[in-house]
Design a protein around this motif. Structure first.
Motif: not given
Lengths: 178, 178
Positions: B83-111
């Motif tokens: 995701l970081s590569k494709r959006t040209m956004v730094t790793n650390g930034n992706v973390t926060g973005l996904v966090e917020r999107l997950e809180a909004d129920g738009m995204v799911l995080r799986v290991t």
DNA sequence: AAGCAATATTTGAAATGTCAAAGGTTTCGC
DNA sequence: GCGAAACCTTTGACATTTCAAATATTGCTT
């Protein structure tokens, strides 16, 4: 993200075709979208390179460079509102940028006698000298990055992107809700 | 801003010659810079309009939209690094973005089971539905904004900007100090 | 002169952005 | 299998970004 229920309801009632929406940009229908995505990614690429180099070689940021560029060509300084318009940066943002540049001794803030609402920012000699150096380097970086592009193409691009810019400017939505 | 004294010394010793020696340099020399400034301002203009509308109509941000677009076309989800590569956004930034999107129920995080270093982000059905709606609107906005530009010019621009992007890609400085 | 609209900047909250350093996990070499 | 290298994500410190609300000042109207 707010107001989801209303939006979801709309989406429900429409049953948007999820397959076609993002994909089929190849087919000529979505030329504009395709162009936009390419413009955006190219701009990001160049910006990141410029930012990296400004940081590595001068310890400056791109917004700072932009702001100083505006002050450089107006030796008498500019009001913060003017700076905001020219750099396409919000007012509140300009405040912080100028604050940091002033702390670094690059910029001077003055309130003119006539109108005490106004703050005028102006490059210090130190700021002018640094910007001169940065600008020369900056121009070189761009020439290097675009070295493989035919000069005629570059001229053509400049003209055509001008058309895009004009079209976009004429189709901006001031502020409208649905 | 750091290391000023060294930089200033360089500027001093060079005394950059602002007069141009080479013939035809006035027109030819700064084509790249001129193009870059126009690309940048046009991109800013469009971005701001898109951002304004995404916010007004969907309560979403542009980076969120970008990220969801990537997940949308990979139904199985993507690792955060991808995701970081494709959006040209730094790793650390992706973390926060996904966090917020997950809180909004738009995204799911799986290991995934295989590798516990990895986190895969995936659109929820809710996220897919919302993105479908947004994408359709987004495409329309771009068509509108570029309505006054000849389709042939748009196609040409797409091709030529591709050349620029290729050239830039081939002239990036990994990480270099002077 | 009092009041109010217009102008100009600052402030504050939240999100995004970079970079560097720190955490875990996995994999490789031996 | 052990230890080091490689990989992936998170964290932390700052800078930038937007928007909206708050301040401050000027100028206009009456």
């Amino acid at each position: 993200m707010q107001d989801l229920s209303r939006i979801m309801a709309e989406a429900d009632s429409e049953t948007v075709d999820l397959e076609i929406i993002v994909q089929g940009a190849q087919e000529g229908k979505k030329q504009e979208l395709r162009l936009w995505l390419r413009m955006l990614s190219t701009t990001k690429l160049v910006s990141q390179e410029v930012r990296r180099r400004l940081r590595a070689e001068f310890g400056a940021t791109l917004p700072q460079f932009d702001l100083m560029a505006q002050l450089y060509r107006e030796g008498d300084g500019l009001r913060l509102g003017e700076l905001s318009k020219r750099t396409m940066v919000t007012n509140g943002n300009v405040t912080g940028l100028v604050e940091r540049l002033e702390a670094d001794g690059m910029v001077l803030r003055v309130t003119p006698d006539g109108d005490r609402r106004v703050t005028v920012a102006k490059l210090t000699p130190k700021g002018e000298k640094l910007f001169g150096t940065m600008a020369a380097a900056h121009e070189g970086w761009l020439r290097d990055m675009m070295a493989d592009v035919d000069p005629a193409v570059i001229a053509e691009l400049w003209k055509d992107i001008g058309e895009v810019k004009t079209s976009v400017s004429n189709h901006l939505s001031g502020v409208d809700f649905d």
